[in-house]
Design a protein around this motif. Structure first.
Motif, PDB file in Angstrom:
ATOM      1  N   LEU A  49     -20.523  -1.474  47.323  1.00 47.47           N
ATOM      2  CA  LEU A  49     -21.816  -1.016  46.589  1.00 47.47           C
ATOM      3  C   LEU A  49     -22.172   0.011  47.362  1.00 47.47           C
ATOM      4  O   LEU A  49     -22.217   0.128  48.707  1.00 47.47           O
ATOM      5  CB  LEU A  49     -22.707  -2.215  46.154  1.00 47.47           C
ATOM      6  N   THR A  50     -23.008   1.002  46.805  1.00 45.28           N
ATOM      7  CA  THR A  50     -23.848   1.736  47.420  1.00 45.28           C
ATOM      8  C   THR A  50     -25.386   1.557  47.408  1.00 45.28           C
ATOM      9  O   THR A  50     -26.123   1.155  46.566  1.00 45.28           O
ATOM     10  CB  THR A  50     -23.553   3.161  46.627  1.00 45.28           C
ATOM     11  N   SER A  51     -26.060   2.052  48.661  1.00 42.74           N
ATOM     12  CA  SER A  51     -27.321   1.314  48.957  1.00 42.74           C
ATOM     13  C   SER A  51     -27.966   2.652  49.273  1.00 42.74           C
ATOM     14  O   SER A  51     -27.621   3.483  50.223  1.00 42.74           O
ATOM     15  CB  SER A  51     -27.288   0.468  50.118  1.00 42.74           C
ATOM     16  N   LEU A  52     -29.130   2.901  48.543  1.00 43.75           N
ATOM     17  CA  LEU A  52     -30.204   4.085  48.846  1.00 43.75           C
ATOM     18  C   LEU A  52     -31.387   3.472  49.249  1.00 43.75           C
ATOM     19  O   LEU A  52     -31.941   2.934  48.584  1.00 43.75           O
ATOM     20  CB  LEU A  52     -30.162   5.117  47.486  1.00 43.75           C
ATOM     21  N   ARG A  53     -31.786   4.139  50.257  1.00 43.28           N
ATOM     22  CA  ARG A  53     -33.080   3.594  50.842  1.00 43.28           C
ATOM     23  C   ARG A  53     -34.118   4.263  50.407  1.00 43.28           C
ATOM     24  O   ARG A  53     -34.155   5.604  50.209  1.00 43.28           O
ATOM     25  CB  ARG A  53     -32.966   3.814  52.486  1.00 43.28           C
ATOM     26  N   TRP A 112     -29.389  -0.237  44.690  1.00 41.42           N
ATOM     27  CA  TRP A 112     -27.858  -0.607  44.783  1.00 41.42           C
ATOM     28  C   TRP A 112     -27.278  -0.190  43.475  1.00 41.42           C
ATOM     29  O   TRP A 112     -27.777  -0.285  42.574  1.00 41.42           O
ATOM     30  CB  TRP A 112     -27.742  -1.989  44.927  1.00 41.42           C
ATOM     31  N   GLY A 113     -26.265   0.372  43.706  1.00 42.50           N
ATOM     32  CA  GLY A 113     -25.222   0.866  42.739  1.00 42.50           C
ATOM     33  C   GLY A 113     -23.939   0.973  42.700  1.00 42.50           C
ATOM     34  O   GLY A 113     -23.447   0.827  44.008  1.00 42.50           O
ATOM     35  N   ILE A 114     -23.139   1.560  41.907  1.00 45.52           N
ATOM     36  CA  ILE A 114     -21.813   1.579  41.909  1.00 45.52           C
ATOM     37  C   ILE A 114     -21.528   3.268  41.917  1.00 45.52           C
ATOM     38  O   ILE A 114     -21.926   3.908  40.819  1.00 45.52           O
ATOM     39  CB  ILE A 114     -21.099   1.000  40.761  1.00 45.52           C
ATOM     40  N   LEU A 115     -20.844   3.602  43.024  1.00 40.53           N
ATOM     41  CA  LEU A 115     -20.685   4.948  42.790  1.00 40.53           C
ATOM     42  C   LEU A 115     -19.245   5.113  42.171  1.00 40.53           C
ATOM     43  O   LEU A 115     -18.258   4.986  42.575  1.00 40.53           O
ATOM     44  CB  LEU A 115     -20.693   5.704  44.382  1.00 40.53           C
ATOM     45  N   LEU A 174     -26.814   2.781  38.456  1.00 42.18           N
ATOM     46  CA  LEU A 174     -27.760   1.901  39.116  1.00 42.18           C
ATOM     47  C   LEU A 174     -27.466   0.457  38.733  1.00 42.18           C
ATOM     48  O   LEU A 174     -27.033   0.326  37.578  1.00 42.18           O
ATOM     49  CB  LEU A 174     -29.087   2.178  38.624  1.00 42.18           C
ATOM     50  N   LEU A 175     -27.701  -0.233  39.708  1.00 39.07           N
ATOM     51  CA  LEU A 175     -27.379  -1.722  39.421  1.00 39.07           C
ATOM     52  C   LEU A 175     -28.664  -2.506  39.733  1.00 39.07           C
ATOM     53  O   LEU A 175     -29.444  -3.114  38.651  1.00 39.07           O
ATOM     54  CB  LEU A 175     -26.232  -2.281  40.261  1.00 39.07           C
ATOM     55  N   TRP A 176     -29.079  -2.540  41.047  1.00 36.97           N
ATOM     56  CA  TRP A 176     -30.130  -3.472  41.595  1.00 36.97           C
ATOM     57  C   TRP A 176     -31.359  -2.774  42.023  1.00 36.97           C
ATOM     58  O   TRP A 176     -31.436  -1.920  42.776  1.00 36.97           O
ATOM     59  CB  TRP A 176     -29.715  -4.612  42.211  1.00 36.97           C
ATOM     60  N   TRP A 177     -32.538  -3.187  41.917  1.00 36.31           N
ATOM     61  CA  TRP A 177     -33.494  -3.033  42.517  1.00 36.31           C
ATOM     62  C   TRP A 177     -33.866  -4.233  43.703  1.00 36.31           C
ATOM     63  O   TRP A 177     -33.739  -5.345  43.311  1.00 36.31           O
ATOM     64  CB  TRP A 177     -34.779  -3.141  41.547  1.00 36.31           C
ATOM     65  N   ASP A 178     -33.958  -3.806  45.014  1.00 42.52           N
ATOM     66  CA  ASP A 178     -34.123  -4.424  46.143  1.00 42.52           C
ATOM     67  C   ASP A 178     -35.094  -4.365  47.066  1.00 42.52           C
ATOM     68  O   ASP A 178     -34.977  -3.753  47.994  1.00 42.52           O
ATOM     69  CB  ASP A 178     -32.541  -4.590  46.829  1.00 42.52           C
ATOM     70  N   PRO A 179     -36.347  -4.874  46.490  1.00 44.10           N
ATOM     71  CA  PRO A 179     -37.651  -4.387  47.158  1.00 44.10           C
ATOM     72  C   PRO A 179     -37.812  -5.077  48.680  1.00 44.10           C
ATOM     73  O   PRO A 179     -38.397  -4.597  49.502  1.00 44.10           O
ATOM     74  CB  PRO A 179     -38.746  -4.734  46.361  1.00 44.10           C
TER      75      PRO A 179
END
Length: 109
Positions: free
Chosen positions: A70-74, A82-85, A92-97
């Motif tokens: 998965l790809t993580s954007l800070r 988090w998402g799938i490139l 976009l997949l998840w919001w990880d606060p």
């Protein structure tokens, strides 16, 4: 986007959503090389086997456990998206606060 799960977007208020949208818009002006190579300490891909058990289990429930990474954007010190490139487009997949999808060891601990 997964709307209702532990890492879902259902708990974001309008103000936070606008903040996220602004940050994502900033990424749109960059190439994937700039995002994932030049800024690899902030944004990067993570192998599925390095994700938290909860995240791996959720991918299995979603029939996405065949993915390699998965790809993580800070967005901030703890906030991640988090998402799938896929062919140059991030789904976009998840919001990880709280930075819980991929738990990292703090330096010098």
């Amino acid at each position: 986007m997964e709307l209702a799960s532990y890492y879902g977007w259902q708990n974001i208020d309008g103000e936070k959503l606008k903040e996220i949208q602004t940050k994502l818009s900033n990424f749109e002006s960059m190439t994937w090389r700039e995002i994932l190579v030049d800024s690899k300490k902030q944004n990067h891909t993570v192998p599925i086997n390095k994700l938290s058990k909860l995240a791996r289990d959720r991918l299995t429930e979603m029939n996405l456990d065949d993915l390699d990474e998965l790809t993580s954007l800070r967005l901030s010190a703890t906030e991640r998206i988090w998402g799938i490139l896929n062919q140059g487009v991030m789904e976009l997949l998840w919001w990880d606060p709280k930075h819980e999808v991929y738990l990292t060891q703090k330096k010098n601990t």
